[in-house]
Write an enzyme that holds these catalytic residues in place. Structure first.
Site, PDB file in Angstrom:
ATOM      1  N   LYS A 146       2.489 -38.948  -6.995  1.00 28.26           N
ATOM      2  CA  LYS A 146       1.549 -37.858  -6.697  1.00 28.26           C
ATOM      3  C   LYS A 146       1.476 -36.894  -7.884  1.00 28.26           C
ATOM      4  O   LYS A 146       0.401 -36.489  -8.326  1.00 28.26           O
ATOM      5  CB  LYS A 146       2.053 -37.114  -5.462  1.00 28.26           C
ATOM      6  CG  LYS A 146       1.437 -35.765  -5.211  1.00 28.26           C
ATOM      7  CD  LYS A 146       1.989 -35.121  -3.953  1.00 28.26           C
ATOM      8  CE  LYS A 146       3.244 -34.354  -4.208  1.00 28.26           C
ATOM      9  NZ  LYS A 146       3.045 -33.020  -4.807  1.00 28.26           N
ATOM     10  N   ASN A 147       2.663 -36.575  -8.452  1.00 27.23           N
ATOM     11  CA  ASN A 147       2.710 -35.564  -9.517  1.00 27.23           C
ATOM     12  C   ASN A 147       2.374 -36.116 -10.888  1.00 27.23           C
ATOM     13  O   ASN A 147       2.492 -35.427 -11.890  1.00 27.23           O
ATOM     14  CB  ASN A 147       4.088 -34.880  -9.530  1.00 27.23           C
ATOM     15  CG  ASN A 147       4.291 -34.036  -8.282  1.00 27.23           C
ATOM     16  OD1 ASN A 147       3.315 -33.723  -7.580  1.00 27.23           O
ATOM     17  ND2 ASN A 147       5.518 -33.711  -7.962  1.00 27.23           N
ATOM     18  N   CYS A 174       3.338 -25.587  -2.351  1.00 28.13           N
ATOM     19  CA  CYS A 174       4.381 -25.450  -1.321  1.00 28.13           C
ATOM     20  C   CYS A 174       4.966 -24.045  -1.298  1.00 28.13           C
ATOM     21  O   CYS A 174       5.130 -23.406  -2.322  1.00 28.13           O
ATOM     22  CB  CYS A 174       5.528 -26.407  -1.626  1.00 28.13           C
ATOM     23  SG  CYS A 174       5.062 -28.104  -1.542  1.00 28.13           S
ATOM     24  N   ARG A 193       6.368 -18.935  -7.075  1.00 30.77           N
ATOM     25  CA  ARG A 193       5.423 -19.776  -7.838  1.00 30.77           C
ATOM     26  C   ARG A 193       4.527 -18.948  -8.773  1.00 30.77           C
ATOM     27  O   ARG A 193       3.315 -19.004  -8.704  1.00 30.77           O
ATOM     28  CB  ARG A 193       4.561 -20.636  -6.921  1.00 30.77           C
ATOM     29  CG  ARG A 193       5.238 -21.393  -5.813  1.00 30.77           C
ATOM     30  CD  ARG A 193       6.254 -22.434  -6.205  1.00 30.77           C
ATOM     31  NE  ARG A 193       5.816 -23.576  -6.940  1.00 30.77           N
ATOM     32  CZ  ARG A 193       5.301 -24.677  -6.392  1.00 30.77           C
ATOM     33  NH1 ARG A 193       5.076 -24.738  -5.120  1.00 30.77           N
ATOM     34  NH2 ARG A 193       4.980 -25.725  -7.154  1.00 30.77           N
ATOM     35  N   ASP A 252      13.142 -31.814  -5.872  1.00 34.57           N
ATOM     36  CA  ASP A 252      12.343 -32.418  -4.792  1.00 34.57           C
ATOM     37  C   ASP A 252      13.175 -33.361  -3.921  1.00 34.57           C
ATOM     38  O   ASP A 252      12.753 -33.711  -2.816  1.00 34.57           O
ATOM     39  CB  ASP A 252      11.146 -33.188  -5.364  1.00 34.57           C
ATOM     40  CG  ASP A 252      10.166 -32.255  -6.040  1.00 34.57           C
ATOM     41  OD1 ASP A 252       9.306 -32.746  -6.796  1.00 34.57           O
ATOM     42  OD2 ASP A 252      10.276 -31.027  -5.846  1.00 34.57           O
ATOM     43  N   ARG A 279       0.853 -34.443   2.550  1.00 36.18           N
ATOM     44  CA  ARG A 279       0.473 -34.102   1.182  1.00 36.18           C
ATOM     45  C   ARG A 279       1.141 -35.031   0.171  1.00 36.18           C
ATOM     46  O   ARG A 279       0.643 -35.252  -0.918  1.00 36.18           O
ATOM     47  CB  ARG A 279       0.851 -32.647   0.864  1.00 36.18           C
ATOM     48  CG  ARG A 279      -0.044 -31.623   1.531  1.00 36.18           C
ATOM     49  CD  ARG A 279       0.350 -30.224   1.132  1.00 36.18           C
ATOM     50  NE  ARG A 279       0.507 -30.160  -0.311  1.00 36.18           N
ATOM     51  CZ  ARG A 279       1.430 -29.407  -0.916  1.00 36.18           C
ATOM     52  NH1 ARG A 279       2.263 -28.671  -0.198  1.00 36.18           N
ATOM     53  NH2 ARG A 279       1.533 -29.394  -2.225  1.00 36.18           N
TER      54      ARG A 279
HETATM   55  C1  EPZ Z   1       6.280 -29.222 -10.331  1.00 34.74           C
HETATM   56  O1  EPZ Z   1       5.953 -27.942  -9.837  1.00 34.74           O
HETATM   57  C2  EPZ Z   1       6.093 -30.175  -9.160  1.00 34.74           C
HETATM   58  N1  EPZ Z   1       4.708 -30.097  -8.697  1.00 34.74           N
HETATM   59  C3  EPZ Z   1       7.022 -29.772  -8.021  1.00 34.74           C
HETATM   60  O2  EPZ Z   1       6.898 -30.763  -7.013  1.00 34.74           O
HETATM   61  C4  EPZ Z   1       8.463 -29.779  -8.533  1.00 34.74           C
HETATM   62  O3  EPZ Z   1       9.304 -29.311  -7.496  1.00 34.74           O
HETATM   63  C5  EPZ Z   1       8.585 -28.869  -9.755  1.00 34.74           C
HETATM   64  O4  EPZ Z   1       7.639 -29.277 -10.767  1.00 34.74           O
HETATM   65  C6  EPZ Z   1       9.969 -28.902 -10.368  1.00 34.74           C
HETATM   66  O5  EPZ Z   1      10.308 -30.218 -10.696  1.00 34.74           O
HETATM   67  C7  EPZ Z   1       3.750 -30.722  -9.407  1.00 34.74           C
HETATM   68  O6  EPZ Z   1       3.987 -31.349 -10.423  1.00 34.74           O
HETATM   69  C8  EPZ Z   1       2.367 -30.605  -8.860  1.00 34.74           C
HETATM   70  P1  EPZ Z   1       7.753 -25.497 -12.271  1.00 34.74           P
HETATM   71  P2  EPZ Z   1       5.726 -26.710 -10.844  1.00 34.74           P
HETATM   72  O7  EPZ Z   1       6.657 -24.738 -12.912  1.00 34.74           O
HETATM   73  O8  EPZ Z   1       5.289 -27.194 -12.156  1.00 34.74           O
HETATM   74  C9  EPZ Z   1       9.116 -21.033 -12.347  1.00 34.74           C
HETATM   75  C10 EPZ Z   1       6.581 -31.563  -4.855  1.00 34.74           C
HETATM   76  O9  EPZ Z   1       7.370 -31.488  -3.916  1.00 34.74           O
HETATM   77  N2  EPZ Z   1       7.840 -20.675 -12.992  1.00 34.74           N
HETATM   78  O10 EPZ Z   1       8.477 -26.560 -13.048  1.00 34.74           O
HETATM   79  O11 EPZ Z   1       4.920 -25.697 -10.151  1.00 34.74           O
HETATM   80  C11 EPZ Z   1       8.949 -21.491 -10.917  1.00 34.74           C
HETATM   81  O12 EPZ Z   1       8.863 -20.377 -10.047  1.00 34.74           O
HETATM   82  C12 EPZ Z   1       6.361 -30.356  -5.735  1.00 34.74           C
HETATM   83  O13 EPZ Z   1       5.958 -32.596  -5.212  1.00 34.74           O
HETATM   84  C13 EPZ Z   1       7.650 -19.381 -13.453  1.00 34.74           C
HETATM   85  O14 EPZ Z   1       8.507 -18.531 -13.321  1.00 34.74           O
HETATM   86  O15 EPZ Z   1       7.206 -26.185 -10.980  1.00 34.74           O
HETATM   87  C14 EPZ Z   1      10.208 -22.303 -10.691  1.00 34.74           C
HETATM   88  O16 EPZ Z   1      11.271 -21.440 -10.340  1.00 34.74           O
HETATM   89  C15 EPZ Z   1       7.000 -29.113  -5.153  1.00 34.74           C
HETATM   90  N3  EPZ Z   1       6.473 -19.062 -14.057  1.00 34.74           N
HETATM   91  C16 EPZ Z   1      10.490 -22.902 -12.065  1.00 34.74           C
HETATM   92  O17 EPZ Z   1       9.685 -22.173 -12.995  1.00 34.74           O
HETATM   93  C17 EPZ Z   1       5.478 -19.973 -14.242  1.00 34.74           C
HETATM   94  O18 EPZ Z   1       4.434 -19.617 -14.835  1.00 34.74           O
HETATM   95  C18 EPZ Z   1      10.103 -24.359 -12.183  1.00 34.74           C
HETATM   96  O19 EPZ Z   1       8.798 -24.470 -11.664  1.00 34.74           O
HETATM   97  C19 EPZ Z   1       5.686 -21.295 -13.764  1.00 34.74           C
HETATM   98  C20 EPZ Z   1       6.868 -21.629 -13.148  1.00 34.74           C
END
Ligand code: EPZ
Length: 423
Positions: free
Chosen positions: A22-23, A118, A123, A307, A401
């Site tokens: 999916k991702n 989610c 986020r 995840d 989803r």
């Molecule tokens: C991706 O989310 C995945 N989603 C998530 O999978 C996955 O849990 C996550 O990466 C971590 O592996 C998709 O790829 C669509 P991050 P993403 O930005 O990119 C912080 C699922 O279950 N952050 O790597 O949104 C954030 O709050 C989903 O399939 C900021 O602070 O995650 C988090 O604490 C859920 N500022 C950390 O970084 C920002 O601008 C990592 O989040 C962006 C992120």
């Protein structure tokens, strides 16, 4: 809203094929904006998240031809209609923000609302905004409406991520492909979906070096072509089913997966005592393992993926001993634990990031309200399969989803689970 009704106690037996990730598929759809040529995405599964990205792509002016039986979609951007993402769609979809990179690269403008996703934490999108600013893009926001305007063609630049972000890495990489100059991104995410995306782009004219390592360098080019993108197997789906099979003392062959993308979760399963046979593209869980508690700490790839934290936490309720589960990535990804405890588990939630699982405990079926996110939802289904009696999980939209036809696939493996309309 639909619900699952589960009658527990059946070990999973049989085999499943893992879907395309999916991702990975959601990011390929955003990348389709980078070219006017036709892009063919193969091995795509039309999860809800994927459908939302296709709907946004159509709304922007893209033509989508779906061939669900062949797990294929054809995308062609004949004429861009607008540069603003549909608010109703984008506010439900975290990966929607990836469209900003290609829109800026090609058209120098984009407008979005705060992306959805989610409920596993705040986020924020500060990394995206600061990254675009480092590439010379002007960003203005309208907090009252949660709107962000981006203006200007990305110039080459250097951006050091203060913390690792998967989609921010992908978005800035897409923004840099057609940028004017060289872009260097440091402290980037290394998830396998990122080299997969970079590999496709390089096969079609992009100049990206270092994807899958902590530093990615992109030389901007005038244009790129488009072609076939093969979605890699979903490592999270594979890991989820492996944990579920182990928790039910099942006998499950998980085929068409990439064990090399699951090295840490597979090692954790081995340490817990799960018996497995691991091949180049399959993992076979064998019943009879003596499960013992092992601590888990989530970490960016190649560490233990956040995840898989919920399914593995439920697995640990069936293991002998005490295990510390430390969720380092999100502050809101343990709020399913109270539901599992109401089924008989003995999990101490120490703080939003840490829980101590004491096992083994017998679980008992009960009615559970909606899941906070798709991975917690899968974990709740797992608990229902382990539990004695009937478990009802309401509002299973979140599960749909990321897990296609979950109840059909589980029935095929001997589980007693049906989908019913709530009411
Ligand atoms: C991706 O989310 C995945 N989603 C998530 O999978 C996955 O849990 C996550 O990466 C971590 O592996 C998709 O790829 C669509 P991050 P993403 O930005 O990119 C912080 C699922 O279950 N952050 O790597 O949104 C954030 O709050 C989903 O399939 C900021 O602070 O995650 C988090 O604490 C859920 N500022 C950390 O970084 C920002 O601008 C990592 O989040 C962006 C992120």
């Amino acid at each position: 809203m639909s619900k699952f009704i589960i009658s527990g106690g059946q070990p999973l037996k049989g085999e499943i094929e893992v879907n395309g990730a999916k991702n990975s598929a959601t990011k390929a759809i955003a990348a389709a904006i980078l070219s006017n040529e036709e892009m063919v995405i193969e091995n795509i599964t039309l999860f809800e998240d994927v459908r939302q990205m296709l709907a946004i792509y159509r709304d922007l002016g893209g033509k989508v031809t779906e061939d669900a039986s062949a797990k294929k979609v054809l995308l062609k951007l004949e004429n861009l209609k607008k540069m603003e993402l549909d608010k109703d769609l984008a506010c439900k979809s975290r990966p929607s923000i990836l469209f900003v990179g290609p829109l800026l690269s090609r058209f120098g403008e984009a407008k979005i609302v705060e992306p959805g996703g989610c409920a596993i934490g705040k986020r924020p999108i500060d990394l995206f905004i600061n990254g675009f600013k480092a590439m010379g893009v002007a960003v203005t926001d309208n907090p009252a409406h949660n709107e962000y305007n981006f203006k200007g063609y990305p110039q080459g630049g250097t951006f050091i991520f203060p913390l690792v972000s998967v989609t921010a890495t992908e978005t800035l990489m897409l923004a840099a492909v057609l940028a004017r100059g060289r872009t260097i991104l440091k402290n980037v995410a290394q998830e396998p979906e990122i080299p997969a995306l970079a590999g496709y782009l390089n096969n079609h004219g992009a100049k990206i070096v270092g994807a899958g390592t902590p530093v990615i360098t992109i030389e901007g080019v005038e244009k790129i072509t488009a072609g076939d993108f093969e979605v890699i197997p979903d490592r999270i789906e594979a890991g989820s089913y492996l944990a579920m099979a182990a928790a039910t003392n099942g006998d499950l062959l998980v085929r068409k997966c990439q064990p090399k993308h699951l090295e840490v979760p597979l090692d954790i399963l081995r340490q817990i005592g799960v018996k497995m046979e691991i091949g180049s593209d399959y993992v076979h869980v064998i019943p009879g393992g003596e499960l013992k508690a092992i601590d888990i700490k989530t970490h960016e790839y190649p560490g233990f993926p956040t995840d898989l934290q919920p399914p593995f936490t439920v697995l640990l309720t069936q293991a002998q001993g005490r295990a510390l589960v430390h969720e380092t990535i999100y502050e809101g990804r343990m709020f399913y634990i109270d539901k599992i405890n109401r089924m008989g588990a003995d999990i101490i939630l120490c703080d939003p990031h840490r829980a101590i699982v004491i096992g083994p405990t017998k679980l008992y079926g009960r009615e559970l309200e909606r899941s906070p996110d798709l991975r917690a939802g899968f974990a709740m289904v797992m608990a229902g399969l382990i539990a004695e009696g009937t478990t009802i999980i309401d509002n299973i939209y979140q599960i749909d989803r990321g897990y296609e036809h979950l109840e059909k696939r589980l029935r095929h493996l001997g589980a007693e689970i049906i989908r019913a309309d709530a009411g």
